[in-house]
Design an enzyme around this catalytic site. Structure first.
Site, PDB file in Angstrom:
ATOM      1  N   VAL A  29      30.418  28.180  23.876  1.00 37.24           N
ATOM      2  CA  VAL A  29      29.299  28.695  23.070  1.00 37.24           C
ATOM      3  C   VAL A  29      29.799  29.106  21.679  1.00 37.24           C
ATOM      4  CG1 VAL A  29      27.758  29.452  24.926  1.00 37.24           C
ATOM      5  CG2 VAL A  29      29.611  30.956  24.170  1.00 37.24           C
TER       6      VAL A  29
ATOM      7  N   GLN B 298      27.620  34.000  40.984  1.00 40.47           N
ATOM      8  CA  GLN B 298      27.167  34.026  39.590  1.00 40.47           C
ATOM      9  C   GLN B 298      25.800  33.388  39.478  1.00 40.47           C
ATOM     10  OE1 GLN B 298      29.990  32.093  36.951  1.00 40.47           O
ATOM     11  NE2 GLN B 298      31.001  34.045  36.530  1.00 40.47           N
TER      12      GLN B 298
ATOM     13  N   HIS C  98      33.653  29.388  37.843  1.00 36.14           N
ATOM     14  CA  HIS C  98      32.391  29.899  37.298  1.00 36.14           C
ATOM     15  C   HIS C  98      31.306  28.835  37.524  1.00 36.14           C
ATOM     16  CE1 HIS C  98      33.776  28.261  33.054  1.00 36.14           C
ATOM     17  NE2 HIS C  98      33.988  27.399  34.019  1.00 36.14           N
TER      18      HIS C  98
HETATM   19  N1  DAH Z   1      31.375  31.383  32.689  1.00 34.10           N
HETATM   20  C1  DAH Z   1      31.670  32.672  32.118  1.00 34.10           C
HETATM   21  C2  DAH Z   1      32.542  33.457  33.060  1.00 34.10           C
HETATM   22  O1  DAH Z   1      32.613  33.142  34.212  1.00 34.10           O
HETATM   23  C3  DAH Z   1      30.404  33.449  31.863  1.00 34.10           C
HETATM   24  C4  DAH Z   1      29.600  32.852  30.748  1.00 34.10           C
HETATM   25  C5  DAH Z   1      29.792  33.279  29.457  1.00 34.10           C
HETATM   26  C6  DAH Z   1      28.677  31.859  31.010  1.00 34.10           C
HETATM   27  C7  DAH Z   1      29.048  32.767  28.410  1.00 34.10           C
HETATM   28  C8  DAH Z   1      27.921  31.328  29.951  1.00 34.10           C
HETATM   29  C9  DAH Z   1      28.127  31.810  28.666  1.00 34.10           C
HETATM   30  O2  DAH Z   1      27.001  30.379  30.139  1.00 34.10           O
HETATM   31  O3  DAH Z   1      27.378  31.283  27.657  1.00 34.10           O
HETATM   32  O4  DAH Z   1      33.175  34.396  32.639  1.00 34.10           O
END
Ligand code: DAH
Length: 335
Positions: free
Chosen positions: A254, A211, A171
């Site tokens: 978070v 992303q 991610h």
């Molecule tokens: N990184 C997470 C994913 O790939 C997505 C994500 C969720 C990013 C919550 C964020 C967040 O910054 O606050 O599923």
């Protein structure tokens, strides 16, 4: 006395000027026709003094035969030139070279970036090959944490040097940590980039995806700022009438965490994960969590592109099928 040589020179010069069938016809009328100039000479032979008659008569007859041959030769010459290809027509419109167009994911990514830029965000990129530490540990996902199962990871082969473990980032969230190492609040940044997941592909899953990560840190930021920002974004992308909903979700970095869904043709679709940046992450960055707060979000570009262009199978994006890709020529220049 008739000057046959001068006559022949003139006839041949004017034949050389004839450039097409019509030109040959009028030349023939002028020289060999019933009222033609050579015909007139031949007719006049009988009125010549007796001693000139044989010479002029024979000469004019020979010239008539030669001019007949000459016109035949000239016709063949013109035909040969014509079959070398059509004459250059400079009035035809030019032929456009095929230009291609931007990939639909690039188009969508740029549109999303522009939307955030307009809201005051910076745009930065990070490494695709990432350290385990940034991709997981420092996002509060230590080894053995069940949240690691959310991402089936592609690891970079160990080179035996005893260095830290590397992987293809699952991610764009590790850039939250990297950015916090270098910058002080106020922070308002998005991070577009490619991510990799070792999973089976189907109509809605690819092993490679794009992303856009977002990070905002400042004093006195609340969940209301998160909602306002993301709702403004979603309305810009999907239209002012779009219905949205926030629901609780869990992401280790978070607290609280949420997902944002939009109602699309009757169904609720998750478009992003988000939440208030965990106080431990703010503290690890050397900031006072009682003073600084913020929010983060992450969303898939392919999902937005699929909705925007009505693409039903995510796998189309990376098949390099020119029939699919050329559908996007119409959006050239609209990025
Ligand atoms: N990184 C997470 C994913 O790939 C997505 C994500 C969720 C990013 C919550 C964020 C967040 O910054 O606050 O599923």
């Amino acid at each position: 006395m008739v000057d046959l040589e001068a006559l022949e020179a003139e006839a041949r010069a004017s034949l050389a000027e004839a450039g097409d069938e019509a030109g040959l016809d009028s030349w023939r009328v002028e020289w060999l026709g019933r009222r033609g100039r050579l015909t007139a000479v031949l007719r006049g032979v009988r009125d010549l003094p007796a001693e000139e008659r044989p010479l002029i008569g024979a000469g004019a007859n020979r010239l008539k035969g030669e001019l007949e041959d000459a016109v035949t030769a000239r016709r063949a010459e013109l035909l040969a030139a014509a079959s070398d290809g059509p004459a250059l027509d400079v009035t035809l419109p030019g032929r456009r070279p095929p230009m291609g167009s931007l990939h639909p994911i690039t188009l969508t990514r740029r549109m999303m970036e522009r939307t955030f830029r307009d809201m005051g965000f910076d745009v930065v990129e990070g490494p695709d090959v990432e350290l385990e530490e940034y991709n997981f540990d420092r996002l509060r996902i230590p080894a053995g944490h069940p949240a690691r199962d959310m991402w089936d990871t592609m690891w970079v082969a160990d080179d035996g040097s005893g260095g830290p473990r590397q992987l293809l980032r699952t991610h764009t969230s590790p850039m939250q940590i990297r950015y916090l190492e270098r910058r002080q609040p106020p922070i308002r940044v998005i991070v577009p980039g490619t991510c990799y997941r070792y999973e089976a592909t189907d109509a809605t899953h690819e092993w490679m995806l794009t992303q856009i990560e977002g990070l905002v840190i400042d004093e006195d930021l609340s969940f209301a700022h998160l909602k306002g920002t993301l709702e403004a974004f979603v309305r810009r992308v999907f239209g002012a009438e779009i219905e949205t909903r926030f629901r609780c979700d869990y992401f280790p970095f978070v607290e609280p965490g949420a997902e944002l869904g939009v109602r699309w043709q009757g169904d609720w679709l998750e478009v992003l994960g988000c939440g208030m940046v965990h106080p431990e992450i703010i503290e690890d960055a050397g900031l006072d969590p009682d003073r600084f707060t913020g929010f983060a979000f992450g969303m898939g570009v392919e999902r937005v592109a699929m909705l925007r262009y009505g693409v039903r199978d995510i796998r189309h994006f990376y098949r390099n099928d020119i029939r699919f890709l050329s559908e996007f020529d119409q959006f050239r220049g609209s990025a």
